[in-house]
Design an enzyme around this catalytic site. Structure first.
Site, PDB file in Angstrom:
ATOM      1  N   ILE A 158      -2.722   5.691 -65.058  1.00  2.84           N
ATOM      2  CA  ILE A 158      -3.401   4.549 -64.587  1.00  2.84           C
ATOM      3  C   ILE A 158      -4.332   4.559 -65.884  1.00  2.84           C
ATOM      4  O   ILE A 158      -5.180   5.287 -66.103  1.00  2.84           O
ATOM      5  CB  ILE A 158      -4.386   4.490 -63.481  1.00  2.84           C
ATOM      6  N   THR A 159      -4.262   3.632 -66.606  1.00  2.00           N
ATOM      7  CA  THR A 159      -5.179   3.283 -67.647  1.00  2.00           C
ATOM      8  C   THR A 159      -6.348   2.569 -67.223  1.00  2.00           C
ATOM      9  O   THR A 159      -6.684   1.972 -66.585  1.00  2.00           O
ATOM     10  CB  THR A 159      -4.652   2.235 -68.882  1.00  2.00           C
ATOM     11  N   SER A 218     -13.163   3.292 -64.189  1.00  2.00           N
ATOM     12  CA  SER A 218     -14.461   2.358 -63.341  1.00  2.00           C
ATOM     13  C   SER A 218     -13.623   1.475 -62.689  1.00  2.00           C
ATOM     14  O   SER A 218     -12.331   1.157 -63.065  1.00  2.00           O
ATOM     15  CB  SER A 218     -15.349   1.749 -64.377  1.00  2.00           C
ATOM     16  N   TYR A 236      -9.528 -13.512 -73.672  1.00  4.46           N
ATOM     17  CA  TYR A 236      -9.277 -12.449 -72.601  1.00  4.46           C
ATOM     18  C   TYR A 236      -8.285 -13.024 -71.562  1.00  4.46           C
ATOM     19  O   TYR A 236      -7.258 -12.625 -71.211  1.00  4.46           O
ATOM     20  CB  TYR A 236     -10.418 -12.383 -71.793  1.00  4.46           C
TER      21      TYR A 236
HETATM   22  P1  NDP Z   1     -13.760  -2.364 -65.413  1.00  7.51           P
HETATM   23  O1  NDP Z   1     -14.600  -2.751 -66.732  1.00  7.51           O
HETATM   24  O2  NDP Z   1     -14.460  -1.930 -64.461  1.00  7.51           O
HETATM   25  O3  NDP Z   1     -12.524  -1.480 -65.971  1.00  7.51           O
HETATM   26  C1  NDP Z   1     -11.799  -1.454 -67.027  1.00  7.51           C
HETATM   27  C2  NDP Z   1     -11.460  -0.240 -67.595  1.00  7.51           C
HETATM   28  O4  NDP Z   1     -10.754  -0.573 -68.769  1.00  7.51           O
HETATM   29  C3  NDP Z   1     -12.627   0.662 -67.841  1.00  7.51           C
HETATM   30  O5  NDP Z   1     -12.213   2.069 -67.190  1.00  7.51           O
HETATM   31  C4  NDP Z   1     -12.647   0.660 -69.293  1.00  7.51           C
HETATM   32  O6  NDP Z   1     -13.102   1.953 -69.882  1.00  7.51           O
HETATM   33  C5  NDP Z   1     -11.199   0.782 -69.803  1.00  7.51           C
HETATM   34  N1  NDP Z   1     -11.051   0.366 -71.095  1.00  7.51           N
HETATM   35  C6  NDP Z   1     -11.675  -0.744 -71.835  1.00  7.51           C
HETATM   36  N2  NDP Z   1     -11.402  -0.684 -72.823  1.00  7.51           N
HETATM   37  C7  NDP Z   1     -10.671   0.575 -73.225  1.00  7.51           C
HETATM   38  C8  NDP Z   1      -9.990   1.073 -74.168  1.00  7.51           C
HETATM   39  N3  NDP Z   1     -10.116   0.273 -75.544  1.00  7.51           N
HETATM   40  N4  NDP Z   1      -9.115   1.889 -74.145  1.00  7.51           N
HETATM   41  C9  NDP Z   1      -8.957   2.585 -72.781  1.00  7.51           C
HETATM   42  N5  NDP Z   1      -9.649   1.925 -71.932  1.00  7.51           N
HETATM   43  C10 NDP Z   1     -10.188   0.850 -72.092  1.00  7.51           C
HETATM   44  O7  NDP Z   1     -13.043  -3.557 -65.134  1.00  7.51           O
HETATM   45  P2  NDP Z   1     -11.949  -4.136 -63.946  1.00  7.51           P
HETATM   46  O8  NDP Z   1     -11.726  -2.868 -63.137  1.00  7.51           O
HETATM   47  O9  NDP Z   1     -12.458  -5.282 -63.250  1.00  7.51           O
HETATM   48  O10 NDP Z   1     -10.716  -4.351 -64.673  1.00  7.51           O
HETATM   49  C11 NDP Z   1      -9.696  -3.798 -64.416  1.00  7.51           C
HETATM   50  C12 NDP Z   1      -8.510  -4.675 -64.381  1.00  7.51           C
HETATM   51  O11 NDP Z   1      -8.406  -5.763 -63.405  1.00  7.51           O
HETATM   52  C13 NDP Z   1      -8.243  -5.460 -65.824  1.00  7.51           C
HETATM   53  O12 NDP Z   1      -6.749  -5.697 -66.283  1.00  7.51           O
HETATM   54  C14 NDP Z   1      -8.664  -6.974 -65.605  1.00  7.51           C
HETATM   55  O13 NDP Z   1      -8.181  -7.821 -66.290  1.00  7.51           O
HETATM   56  C15 NDP Z   1      -8.326  -6.811 -63.918  1.00  7.51           C
HETATM   57  N6  NDP Z   1      -8.969  -7.988 -63.084  1.00  7.51           N
HETATM   58  C16 NDP Z   1     -10.009  -7.801 -62.825  1.00  7.51           C
HETATM   59  C17 NDP Z   1     -10.878  -8.662 -62.050  1.00  7.51           C
HETATM   60  C18 NDP Z   1     -12.134  -8.979 -61.389  1.00  7.51           C
HETATM   61  O14 NDP Z   1     -12.463  -9.846 -60.873  1.00  7.51           O
HETATM   62  N7  NDP Z   1     -12.735  -7.861 -61.862  1.00  7.51           N
HETATM   63  C19 NDP Z   1      -9.765  -9.890 -61.636  1.00  7.51           C
HETATM   64  C20 NDP Z   1      -8.483  -9.747 -61.915  1.00  7.51           C
HETATM   65  C21 NDP Z   1      -8.116  -9.076 -62.784  1.00  7.51           C
HETATM   66  P3  NDP Z   1     -14.844   2.243 -70.017  1.00  7.51           P
HETATM   67  O15 NDP Z   1     -15.101   2.830 -68.378  1.00  7.51           O
HETATM   68  O16 NDP Z   1     -14.667   3.578 -70.740  1.00  7.51           O
HETATM   69  O17 NDP Z   1     -15.464   1.144 -70.205  1.00  7.51           O
HETATM   70 MG1  PMR Z   2     -13.987 -18.311 -61.478  1.00  7.40          MG
HETATM   71  C1  PMR Z   2     -11.103 -20.321 -55.948  1.00  7.40           C
HETATM   72  C2  PMR Z   2     -11.706 -20.415 -57.048  1.00  7.40           C
HETATM   73  C3  PMR Z   2     -12.123 -19.227 -57.802  1.00  7.40           C
HETATM   74  C4  PMR Z   2     -11.552 -17.966 -58.152  1.00  7.40           C
HETATM   75  C5  PMR Z   2     -10.547 -17.344 -57.278  1.00  7.40           C
HETATM   76  C6  PMR Z   2     -12.031 -17.492 -59.244  1.00  7.40           C
HETATM   77  C7  PMR Z   2     -11.852 -16.184 -59.720  1.00  7.40           C
HETATM   78  N1  PMR Z   2     -12.987 -18.541 -59.962  1.00  7.40           N
HETATM   79  C8  PMR Z   2     -13.135 -19.515 -59.281  1.00  7.40           C
HETATM   80  C9  PMR Z   2     -13.808 -20.822 -59.361  1.00  7.40           C
HETATM   81  C10 PMR Z   2     -14.294 -20.795 -60.361  1.00  7.40           C
HETATM   82  N2  PMR Z   2     -15.092 -20.168 -61.356  1.00  7.40           N
HETATM   83  C11 PMR Z   2     -15.436 -22.192 -60.520  1.00  7.40           C
HETATM   84  C12 PMR Z   2     -15.122 -23.386 -59.683  1.00  7.40           C
HETATM   85  C13 PMR Z   2     -16.086 -21.863 -61.530  1.00  7.40           C
HETATM   86  C14 PMR Z   2     -17.151 -22.808 -62.488  1.00  7.40           C
HETATM   87  C15 PMR Z   2     -18.391 -22.916 -61.398  1.00  7.40           C
HETATM   88  C16 PMR Z   2     -15.923 -20.677 -61.788  1.00  7.40           C
HETATM   89  C17 PMR Z   2     -16.509 -19.949 -63.092  1.00  7.40           C
HETATM   90  C18 PMR Z   2     -16.202 -18.725 -63.617  1.00  7.40           C
HETATM   91  C19 PMR Z   2     -16.789 -18.122 -64.737  1.00  7.40           C
HETATM   92  C20 PMR Z   2     -18.031 -18.661 -65.396  1.00  7.40           C
HETATM   93  N3  PMR Z   2     -15.271 -17.860 -63.038  1.00  7.40           N
HETATM   94  C21 PMR Z   2     -15.205 -16.822 -63.752  1.00  7.40           C
HETATM   95  C22 PMR Z   2     -16.130 -16.928 -64.745  1.00  7.40           C
HETATM   96  C23 PMR Z   2     -16.094 -16.038 -65.928  1.00  7.40           C
HETATM   97  O1  PMR Z   2     -16.508 -15.509 -66.625  1.00  7.40           O
HETATM   98  C24 PMR Z   2     -14.957 -15.057 -65.161  1.00  7.40           C
HETATM   99  C25 PMR Z   2     -13.779 -14.888 -66.091  1.00  7.40           C
HETATM  100  O2  PMR Z   2     -13.126 -15.997 -66.216  1.00  7.40           O
HETATM  101  O3  PMR Z   2     -13.383 -13.729 -66.421  1.00  7.40           O
HETATM  102  C26 PMR Z   2     -12.266 -13.967 -67.460  1.00  7.40           C
HETATM  103  C27 PMR Z   2     -14.410 -15.876 -63.884  1.00  7.40           C
HETATM  104  C28 PMR Z   2     -13.632 -15.528 -62.744  1.00  7.40           C
HETATM  105  N4  PMR Z   2     -13.259 -16.351 -61.710  1.00  7.40           N
HETATM  106  C29 PMR Z   2     -12.330 -15.768 -60.829  1.00  7.40           C
HETATM  107  C30 PMR Z   2     -12.169 -14.412 -61.462  1.00  7.40           C
HETATM  108  C31 PMR Z   2     -11.054 -13.605 -60.858  1.00  7.40           C
HETATM  109  C32 PMR Z   2     -12.728 -14.211 -62.511  1.00  7.40           C
HETATM  110  C33 PMR Z   2     -12.955 -12.911 -63.504  1.00  7.40           C
HETATM  111  C34 PMR Z   2     -11.897 -11.873 -63.724  1.00  7.40           C
HETATM  112  C35 PMR Z   2     -10.551 -12.219 -64.389  1.00  7.40           C
HETATM  113  O4  PMR Z   2      -9.891 -13.220 -64.150  1.00  7.40           O
HETATM  114  O5  PMR Z   2     -10.154 -11.141 -64.707  1.00  7.40           O
END
Ligand code: NDP
Ligand code: PMR
Length: 395
Positions: A87-88, A92, A270
């Site tokens: 797992i990369t 965290s 991203y």
């Molecule tokens: P975190 O920041 O908690 O975890 C990200 C991990 O990636 C950390 O362990 C970090 O290491 C590691 N990382 C960052 N840069 C590097 C690098 N250069 N080399 C090796 N490892 C690196 O975020 P999440 O757990 O939220 O994210 C995990 C995955 O889930 C991502 O792919 C994200 O896109 C996805 N995801 C997250 C969502 C969310 O809502 N949080 C929603 C949908 C998808 P370090 O601890 O050293 O910083």
């Molecule tokens: Mg979002 C059902 C609605 C929904 C869901 C499931 C997410 C997930 N978000 C939703 C809606 C909205 N978001 C709406 C209506 C807004 C405007 C108010 C909104 C805004 C918002 C911001 C500014 N949302 C965000 C951000 C971020 O900076 C996050 C992002 O885009 O990270 C890339 C984020 C996210 N919204 C999510 C999820 C899962 C994220 C973050 C992580 C990701 O996609 O990896």
């Protein structure tokens, strides 16, 4: 970093079909419209501690591969050997929670590919993971050399590679200027896509030679890269365009730092990288599933609003984002629950279908979700694959 590797060490998609759901409003400060010493006695491994600048770990390992099914239990029942999952970014958030969930079953050994050894070590300990259930191996996805070295180090462990999870990611929504990987790629796409692309390509042969009954390569995707959802329509929207910036090397020298050739935007970079992740999974499936038997999958685990992913966002965002997701969108999921979901994709016998993007409904039941038009565009996936392999030195 002097690397000490030790084994004592680690709703769901709310779909608003089709585009046009974004509103011109500001959300939490974001504009929403316009836009080694490695000793694993249990596994018979002995390794020396090595200091190198590029973090090489020399492992002198005794062979530990064993057949996937061992008919040796006293009861005469066939027992499955422990699986090994890489797992990369397991230091965290989702990666750590998944490592913990897998380790707790007693059926998995987790190789945690992490850039910060000490952080990973502390995180695994704090999570209460049994010291024999994991091995930390240094991996910095922002350096292709580090990725290659990681692959060598993993091979020296002489553990089978049964599942690979490309999970690590960076998100730089507030960056005014791009930053770059060691190889000169814009950071978000360089780490989230290109680093993982090389890693997955390199480890495919290891997966192929595993004798585990279900071998899987999982690349974590997201709803925000899918413009067939409300979340995916929050600007800036993912869009790879004709990939001209990627083809130019994403280095800002004679080419754009953005895949589509546009101006730098960290949040878009991203989301673009997540589209790349989902396209790559499908291209792997098309090219290799039939011949290798490896299952290729992606997923959206839910909105894990508390993770370190948002560490670079403004404090107000970090304060309001979790309650917004919990009480308004109801898309929130805890790190623990998200970890269980990804662990399911790693190990659940019912999730063996290849080429699938998994999501979970309100009852936390998994289902095959639909990707956006762009994230399921086979021509784009092929083009992305061909450009990416040139950039990482595979073609
Ligand atoms: P975190 O920041 O908690 O975890 C990200 C991990 O990636 C950390 O362990 C970090 O290491 C590691 N990382 C960052 N840069 C590097 C690098 N250069 N080399 C090796 N490892 C690196 O975020 P999440 O757990 O939220 O994210 C995990 C995955 O889930 C991502 O792919 C994200 O896109 C996805 N995801 C997250 C969502 C969310 O809502 N949080 C929603 C949908 C998808 P370090 O601890 O050293 O910083
Ligand atoms: Mg979002 C059902 C609605 C929904 C869901 C499931 C997410 C997930 N978000 C939703 C809606 C909205 N978001 C709406 C209506 C807004 C405007 C108010 C909104 C805004 C918002 C911001 C500014 N949302 C965000 C951000 C971020 O900076 C996050 C992002 O885009 O990270 C890339 C984020 C996210 N919204 C999510 C999820 C899962 C994220 C973050 C992580 C990701 O996609 O990896």
């Amino acid at each position: 970093m002097a690397l000490q590797t030790a084994t004592s060490f680690l709703p769901s998609a709310l779909s608003a079909r089709k585009e046009g759901a974004a509103k011109d409003s500001a959300f939490l400060g974001v504009r929403v419209a316009d836009g080694l010493k490695l000793e694993t006695s249990a596994l018979g491994l002995r390794t020396k501690r090595v200091n190198t600048s590029s973090v090489a770990i020399r492992a002198q390992a005794a062979a530990v591969s064993s057949p996937s099914v061992t008919p040796a239990s006293p009861s005469g029942k066939k027992t499955l050997r422990k699986g090994t999952a890489i797992i990369t970014g397991a230091s965290s958030g989702l990666g750590l929670a998944t490592a913990k969930a897998l380790a707790e079953t007693g059926k998995w050994h987790v190789i945690m590919g992490c850039r910060d050894f000490l952080k990973a070590s502390r995180a695994a300990k704090a999570a209460g993971m049994d010291k024999d259930s994991y091995t930390i191996v240094h991996l910095d996805l922002a350096s292709l050399d580090s990725v290659r070295q990681f692959v060598k180090n993993v091979r020296q462990l002489e553990m089978p590679v049964d599942v690979v999870v490309c999970n690590a990611a960076v998100y730089q929504p507030t960056a005014k200027e791009p930053s770059f990987t060691a190889d000169g790629f814009e950071m978000s796409v360089g780490v989230n896509h290109l680093g993982h692309f090389l890693l997955a390509r390199e480890l495919l042969s290891d997966l192929q030679s595993s004798d585990y009954p279900s071998k899987r390569l999982i690349i974590v995707g997201s709803i925000t890269g899918n413009t067939n959802t409300l979340a995916g329509n929050v600007p800036p929207k993912a869009n790879l365009g004709d990939l001209r910036g990627l083809a130019g090397g994403l280095n800002g020298v004679g080419s754009s730092v953005m895949i589509d050739g546009g101006e730098f935007d960290g949040a878009k970079a991203y989301k673009d990288s997540k589209v790349c992740n989902m396209l790559t999974m499908q291209e792997f499936h098309r090219r290799y599933h039939e011949d290798t038997g490896v299952t290729f999958a992606s997923l959206y685990p839910g909105c894990i609003a508390t993770t370190g992913l948002f560490r670079e966002h403004i404090p107000l965002f970090r304060l309001l984002f979790p309650p917004f997701q919990k009480y308004i969108t109801k898309g929130y999921v805890s790190e623990e629950e998200a970890g269980k979901r990804l662990a399911q994709v790693v190990s659940d016998p019912s999730l063996t279908k290849s080429g699938v993007y998994w999501s979970w409904n309100k009852n936390s039941a998994s289902f095959e979700n639909q990707l956006s038009e762009e994230a399921s565009d086979a021509d784009k996936a092929k083009k992305l694959w061909e450009i990416s392999e040139k950039l990482v030195g595979l073609a």
